[in-house]
Motif scaffolding. Structure first.
Motif, PDB file in Angstrom:
ATOM      1  N   THR A  54      41.760  14.305  97.875  1.00  0.00           N
ATOM      2  CA  THR A  54      40.395  14.566  97.429  1.00  0.00           C
ATOM      3  C   THR A  54      39.849  13.354  96.700  1.00  0.00           C
ATOM      4  OG1 THR A  54      40.870  16.927  97.195  1.00  0.00           O
ATOM      5  CG2 THR A  54      38.943  16.076  96.032  1.00  0.00           C
ATOM      6  N   ALA A  59      30.337  15.398  95.580  1.00  0.00           N
ATOM      7  CA  ALA A  59      29.598  15.236  96.832  1.00  0.00           C
ATOM      8  C   ALA A  59      28.237  14.595  96.596  1.00  0.00           C
ATOM      9  CB  ALA A  59      29.445  16.589  97.527  1.00  0.00           C
ATOM     10  N   ARG A  72      27.755  18.230 103.420  1.00  0.00           N
ATOM     11  CA  ARG A  72      28.265  19.594 103.254  1.00  0.00           C
ATOM     12  C   ARG A  72      28.800  20.152 104.570  1.00  0.00           C
ATOM     13  NH1 ARG A  72      29.951  21.027  98.410  1.00  0.00           N
ATOM     14  NH2 ARG A  72      28.493  20.347  96.794  1.00  0.00           N
ATOM     15  N   MET A  75      32.470  19.394 104.887  1.00  0.00           N
ATOM     16  CA  MET A  75      33.339  19.798 103.778  1.00  0.00           C
ATOM     17  C   MET A  75      33.704  21.273 103.866  1.00  0.00           C
ATOM     18  SD  MET A  75      31.449  17.840 100.587  1.00  0.00           S
ATOM     19  CE  MET A  75      32.454  18.773  99.382  1.00  0.00           C
ATOM     20  N   ARG A  76      34.810  21.632 103.258  1.00  0.00           N
ATOM     21  CA  ARG A  76      35.181  23.039 103.167  1.00  0.00           C
ATOM     22  C   ARG A  76      34.228  23.745 102.206  1.00  0.00           C
ATOM     23  NH1 ARG A  76      41.334  23.730 101.643  1.00  0.00           N
ATOM     24  NH2 ARG A  76      40.507  22.631  99.811  1.00  0.00           N
ATOM     25  N   ASP A  79      34.006  23.558  97.963  1.00  0.00           N
ATOM     26  CA  ASP A  79      34.561  22.344  97.369  1.00  0.00           C
ATOM     27  C   ASP A  79      33.454  21.525  96.708  1.00  0.00           C
ATOM     28  OD1 ASP A  79      37.057  23.014  98.190  1.00  0.00           O
ATOM     29  OD2 ASP A  79      37.228  21.482  99.753  1.00  0.00           O
ATOM     30  N   PRO A  82      34.589  15.904  98.576  1.00  0.00           N
ATOM     31  CA  PRO A  82      35.203  15.850  99.903  1.00  0.00           C
ATOM     32  C   PRO A  82      36.560  15.176  99.865  1.00  0.00           C
ATOM     33  CG  PRO A  82      33.628  14.074  99.686  1.00  0.00           C
ATOM     34  CD  PRO A  82      33.541  14.871  98.400  1.00  0.00           C
ATOM     35  N   SER A  83      37.354  15.430 100.865  1.00  0.00           N
ATOM     36  CA  SER A  83      38.570  14.656 101.058  1.00  0.00           C
ATOM     37  C   SER A  83      38.196  13.327 101.699  1.00  0.00           C
ATOM     38  CB  SER A  83      39.546  15.407 101.954  1.00  0.00           C
ATOM     39  OG  SER A  83      39.061  15.439 103.293  1.00  0.00           O
ATOM     40  N   GLU A  86      37.321  13.920 105.325  1.00  0.00           N
ATOM     41  CA  GLU A  86      35.992  14.515 105.488  1.00  0.00           C
ATOM     42  C   GLU A  86      34.905  13.466 105.291  1.00  0.00           C
ATOM     43  OE1 GLU A  86      37.043  19.069 103.940  1.00  0.00           O
ATOM     44  OE2 GLU A  86      36.305  17.543 102.539  1.00  0.00           O
ATOM     45  N   TYR A  87      35.091  12.623 104.304  1.00  0.00           N
ATOM     46  CA  TYR A  87      34.075  11.608 104.047  1.00  0.00           C
ATOM     47  C   TYR A  87      34.046  10.560 105.157  1.00  0.00           C
ATOM     48  CZ  TYR A  87      30.846   8.790 101.361  1.00  0.00           C
ATOM     49  OH  TYR A  87      29.732   8.100 100.954  1.00  0.00           O
ATOM     50  N   TYR A  90      31.975  11.970 107.807  1.00  0.00           N
ATOM     51  CA  TYR A  90      30.576  11.929 107.391  1.00  0.00           C
ATOM     52  C   TYR A  90      29.963  10.549 107.596  1.00  0.00           C
ATOM     53  CZ  TYR A  90      26.756  11.655 103.907  1.00  0.00           C
ATOM     54  OH  TYR A  90      25.575  11.434 103.256  1.00  0.00           O
TER      55      TYR A  90
END
Length: 398
Positions: A54, A59, A72, A75-76, A79, A82-83, A86-87, A90
């Motif tokens: 993480t 965010a 968003r 992302m989960r 949260d 973001p991890s 995930e980023y 993005y």
């Protein structure tokens, strides 16, 4: 590939780099994305090696445009942060949906011509080609700083290697070993927490005491949430180390003066007077069974201590920040630099070569939420915050 520059065969702007700074330049800059070519070896953030870890920023601090729903969406739900994976997604999607054209290639050289610039590229398949641009923005990010030569000779690694090996499921490099981590920031603290469960002991050697944000420091670049684990381990390990049963990994934090490698040994020196705070007082000589130190210069040496570890049973991890990266070539090599390695530029990201600009790490901007696009069309304000041009169909070439 279809090109939409201001005249045939020439782009209004080429952005070199495929990370967050490049995305900010494309989506918030002063040139319409349809007139921009992005050239990158890879799309995505340079912190992708953090994997499922993480990120320390929330965010809202990591937005690349005025559309928070885009972050968003990857992302989960629920949260706050973001991890890294995930980023990374993005950033990739942000560039792909921006409307700019994207070419996956390495920039081998940048030269000036009568109208602007010529960029020599090499694609992943080895094809060489040239593109032409009125202006260029270097948004090439940074890479972990390398350790000094003596430590490299002793097998020192950079902290991103730890993350990559953990992502591959391997802890063999440091399992049962003494670990010495050189660095004062979040990278050092978080790496210590990751290595501690499998290491024999961990010592963080910092050049200064940073402190936890916001309890000990108002600097938002100070230690943040993920660093709390290492912070707590330092305090607990001093109390637990050597006791039976011994259940807490041993982690120490010292503000040190020197770290060297020679004769098959890793050595560092520190002063008691530099380690009187919360963590130092739990890490100096005599605090745990791993703190084997001797005074340097006798009892009147102003509290100077030296510790030694065998190089063949010690892993040194260099986590002392990052350094900007730039495309090769005579033009970029000739640009004036600041002491920190960033290119000399004005408040608008303009270098001393007209038409050549920098943003992100190349411009000394330390994080996404302080990254601003370079002004490439003079001191004219670009699109207002939160406003973006339309988003046509993306075009990608290899």
């Amino acid at each position: 590939m279809s090109q939409a520059g201001p005249r045939p065969g020439r782009w209004r702007l080429v952005v070199v780099g495929g990370g967050s700074a490049a995305a900010i330049q494309v989506r918030r800059g002063d040139v319409p994305p349809q007139e921009v070519l992005v050239v990158a070896e890879r799309l995505g953030t340079g912190m992708a090696f953090l994997g499922h870890s993480t990120l320390q920023s929330y965010a809202g601090e990591l937005l690349l445009s005025g559309r928070p729903e885009e972050l968003r969406a990857v992302m989960r739900p629920g949260d706050l942060r973001p991890s890294a994976n995930e980023y990374d997604t993005y950033v990739q999607e942000s560039l792909m949906r921006s409307g700019a054209s994207v070419t996956l290639a390495r920039v081998m050289d940048i030269q000036q011509d009568a109208q602007g610039f010529v960029l020599s590229l090499r694609t992943p398949g080895g094809v060489r080609r040239q593109v032409y641009a009125d202006g260029v923005v270097l948004a090439t990010g940074s890479t972990p700083r390398r350790p000094p030569e003596d430590l490299r000779a002793a097998g020192a690694i950079t902290y991103d290697t730890v993350h990559r090996e953990l992502a591959a499921g391997s802890t063999r490099r440091w399992e049962g070993m003494s670990v010495v981590i050189a660095g004062a920031g979040n990278s050092a603290m978080q790496t210590a927490g990751l290595m501690a469960p499998d290491a024999r002991d961990v010592t963080i050697l910092a050049n200064r005491y940073i402190g936890m944000y916001p309890a000990e420091s108002n600097d938002r670049f100070a230690w943040r949430a993920p660093s709390q684990l290492a912070y707590e381990l330092v305090v607990k390990s001093a109390r637990e180390c050597g006791r039976q049963p011994w259940n807490v990994p041993c982690v120490r934090h010292l503000v040190h003066e020197t770290l060297t490698a020679d004769g098959g040994a890793i050595r560092w020196r520190y002063r008691e007077t530099d380690n009187l705070g919360v963590l130092g007082s739990h890490s100096t000589a005599g605090r745990c069974r791993h703190a084997r130190a001797h005074r340097v210069g006798g009892d009147d040496a102003d509290g100077l201590w030296e510790e030694t570890r065998r190089a063949d049973s010690t892993v040194v991890v260099w986590a002392a920040g990052c350094t900007p990266v730039y495309p090769p070539g005579e033009l970029t090599g000739s640009l004036a630099r600041e002491p920190d390695g960033t290119l000399r530029r004005d408040a608008h990201g303009r270098t001393d070569v007209p038409g050549l600009h920098v943003t992100g790490a190349c411009a000394g901007q330390r994080s996404v939420n302080e990254t601003v696009p370079a002004r490439t069309r003079g001191p004219v304000t670009g699109p207002a915050s939160g406003e973006e041009p339309g988003l046509p169909v993306e075009r990608v070439t290899a």
